[in-house]
Design a protein around this motif. Structure first.
Motif, PDB file in Angstrom:
ATOM      1  N   LYS A 179      39.977  41.732  42.717  1.00  0.00           N
ATOM      2  CA  LYS A 179      40.574  42.811  43.484  1.00  0.00           C
ATOM      3  C   LYS A 179      39.450  43.581  44.156  1.00  0.00           C
ATOM      4  CE  LYS A 179      43.370  47.014  43.115  1.00  0.00           C
ATOM      5  NZ  LYS A 179      44.111  47.930  42.211  1.00  0.00           N
ATOM      6  N   GLY A 181      38.467  46.574  44.959  1.00  0.00           N
ATOM      7  CA  GLY A 181      38.595  48.010  44.731  1.00  0.00           C
ATOM      8  C   GLY A 181      37.360  48.534  44.035  1.00  0.00           C
ATOM      9  N   THR A 182      37.270  49.857  43.899  1.00  0.00           N
ATOM     10  CA  THR A 182      36.056  50.470  43.350  1.00  0.00           C
ATOM     11  C   THR A 182      36.049  50.556  41.831  1.00  0.00           C
ATOM     12  OG1 THR A 182      37.050  52.669  43.639  1.00  0.00           O
ATOM     13  CG2 THR A 182      35.666  51.843  45.432  1.00  0.00           C
ATOM     14  N   GLU A 183      37.201  50.318  41.172  1.00  0.00           N
ATOM     15  CA  GLU A 183      37.202  50.381  39.722  1.00  0.00           C
ATOM     16  C   GLU A 183      36.261  49.320  39.157  1.00  0.00           C
ATOM     17  OE1 GLU A 183      40.568  47.774  41.029  1.00  0.00           O
ATOM     18  OE2 GLU A 183      39.889  49.794  41.516  1.00  0.00           O
ATOM     19  N   GLY A 214      43.044  44.217  48.422  1.00  0.00           N
ATOM     20  CA  GLY A 214      42.768  45.536  47.867  1.00  0.00           C
ATOM     21  C   GLY A 214      42.279  46.476  48.942  1.00  0.00           C
ATOM     22  N   PRO A 215      42.034  47.724  48.567  1.00  0.00           N
ATOM     23  CA  PRO A 215      41.657  48.744  49.556  1.00  0.00           C
ATOM     24  C   PRO A 215      40.337  48.457  50.268  1.00  0.00           C
ATOM     25  CG  PRO A 215      41.443  49.588  47.303  1.00  0.00           C
ATOM     26  CD  PRO A 215      42.170  48.296  47.210  1.00  0.00           C
ATOM     27  N   GLU A 400      42.057  52.647  35.757  1.00  0.00           N
ATOM     28  CA  GLU A 400      41.910  52.075  37.089  1.00  0.00           C
ATOM     29  C   GLU A 400      42.379  53.114  38.096  1.00  0.00           C
ATOM     30  OE1 GLU A 400      44.159  48.547  39.420  1.00  0.00           O
ATOM     31  OE2 GLU A 400      43.037  47.897  37.659  1.00  0.00           O
TER      32      GLU A 400
END
Length: 401
Positions: A179, A181-183, A214-215, A400
């Motif tokens: 994914k 994303g930043t998590e 994902g973002p 998350e």
């Protein structure tokens, strides 16, 4: 038994895939399963497997999610509820339809358990180290390591997988399936890999495959476009979300990943570089495998892109090393992470909880929920305030964002 399984969402992710694949195997063992989750890209997978599915509001819409759960419980005779990750767990815990009536099991696949989860809840966690830590805290914790379907996830024809992706044998393929994303610094790791492959491609025939949505997808595509323009050809290929990411694993010579993605890379007999936070990159080998088995396929603190470069330079230069480490990883997964074995262990956990239902006192449950409500309030205040340091602290505690 009739089990209600509640993934936190149906977007691509290791936790969601685990929930679906385990639910399917639990059904094969003779139990009834219903999945209650928001619509998402994995909904088609649930329906294709024939698992009964009831659409829910997103867990962030707490009131509506609880109403939806209540209606389902009124209409269906459920023996036990199994939630995945913190949002659906919190909403089920505070639902009047659940409290004290139906046993609830929560699965947390992160490296830590969020502080605000009710402490009376039984949990499954993915590493022996975390299970031991929770037991030391006198919490009910079961070890359920991230499973992988050994038949579905194995290298059968890497050349065909490459051909399907338009790749030949003249490139060393490095794959990432994650994914964006930043998590857990997943996106940061992908961007580091792009920057490094950009530089290494001047002297090595590299091709970086990136599968996942994902973002951060648009940012990753923009970085890839710039790299490909500089090399006047495709060096970084962004596949985006794939319903079936197996070709990205099978086509690879080397996989970069963490958690469930790392385990799948090993199932495909690929040399694996484990990604973590704060610049952690480490190639799996016989010397460090036990540490990953105990603490999870993750790490913390390193020299960032310099470590990744060292690991990749070694693997790129030694095809026989890649083959040996890939075979070692496959053997490791076969012994430890079989989906069939995990499903049997999960059924045993369900039966254990049903046999001991109602043993926690009303007073203990009320105190646990009160403490959780206070911690959740603090968490949501932080999210609204946007304080970066506080948000980062929560992300390191298994949330998350």
């Amino acid at each position: 038994m009739k089990i209600l399984v509640c993934p936190h969402d149906m977007n691509l992710g290791g936790s969601q895939l685990n929930a679906i694949e385990l639910a399917d195997k639990v059904r094969a063992l003779g139990h009834e399963v219903v999945i209650h989750a928001p619509e998402g890209v994995l909904t088609d997978k649930v329906r294709s497997l024939g698992i009964p599915y009831v659409s829910s509001p997103v867990p962030a819409n707490h009131k509506e999610w609880r109403k939806s759960l209540g209606r389902l419980l009124e209409d269906t005779d459920i023996d036990l509820i199994h939630t995945y990750e913190w949002e659906s767990t919190l909403d089920a815990s505070f639902s009047p339809s659940v409290r004290g009536r139906i046993p609830l099991l929560a699965s947390v696949m992160s490296m830590q358990v969020p502080e605000f989860l009710p402490r009376h809840l039984p949990l499954t966690v993915g590493t022996p180290a975390l299970a031991a830590e929770l037991a030391w805290q006198h919490r009910t914790a079961f070890l359920l390591e991230p499973p992988v379907d050994m038949e579905l996830n194995k290298a059968t024809d890497p050349a065909a997988a490459r051909a399907g992706l338009g790749l030949g044998d003249d490139r060393i393929v490095i794959s990432i399936a994650t994914k964006l994303g930043t998590e857990l610094e997943k996106l940061q790791g992908v961007l580091s890999a792009i920057a490094l492959v950009d530089r290494m491609a001047d002297s090595h025939p590299l091709h970086l495959l990136i599968a996942g949505g994902g973002p951060g997808l648009s940012q990753v595509r923009e970085r890839a476009r710039a790299v490909n323009e500089r090399h006047q050809g495709t060096v970084v290929e962004v596949l985006g979300y794939l319903n079936d990411p197996r070709p990205a694993y099978e086509a690879a010579d080397i996989v970069l990943g963490m958690g469930a993605s790392a385990i799948k890379a090993m199932a495909f007999s690929k040399a694996l570089v484990v990604q973590g936070e704060a610049g952690f990159w480490k190639t799996l080998d016989e010397g460090n495998a036990e540490g990953f088995l105990q603490r999870g396929w993750f790490g913390y603190k390193g020299q960032g892109i310099a470590d990744l470069e060292r690991e990749l330079e070694t693997l790129v230069a030694q095809p026989e090393l890649r083959e040996r480490l890939g075979a070692f990883g496959r053997t490791l997964v076969e012994k430890r992470y079989s989906l069939d074995r995990s499903a049997k262990e999960l059924v045993a956990i369900y039966l254990d909880l049903l046999a001991h239902r109602g043993t926690d006192t009303l007073t203990a449950r009320a105190a646990s929920l009160l403490r959780s409500a206070v911690e959740v309030s603090r968490f949501r205040t932080v999210m609204k305030s946007g304080a970066l340091t506080e948000r980062e602290k929560w992300s390191h505690s298994g949330v998350e964002l």
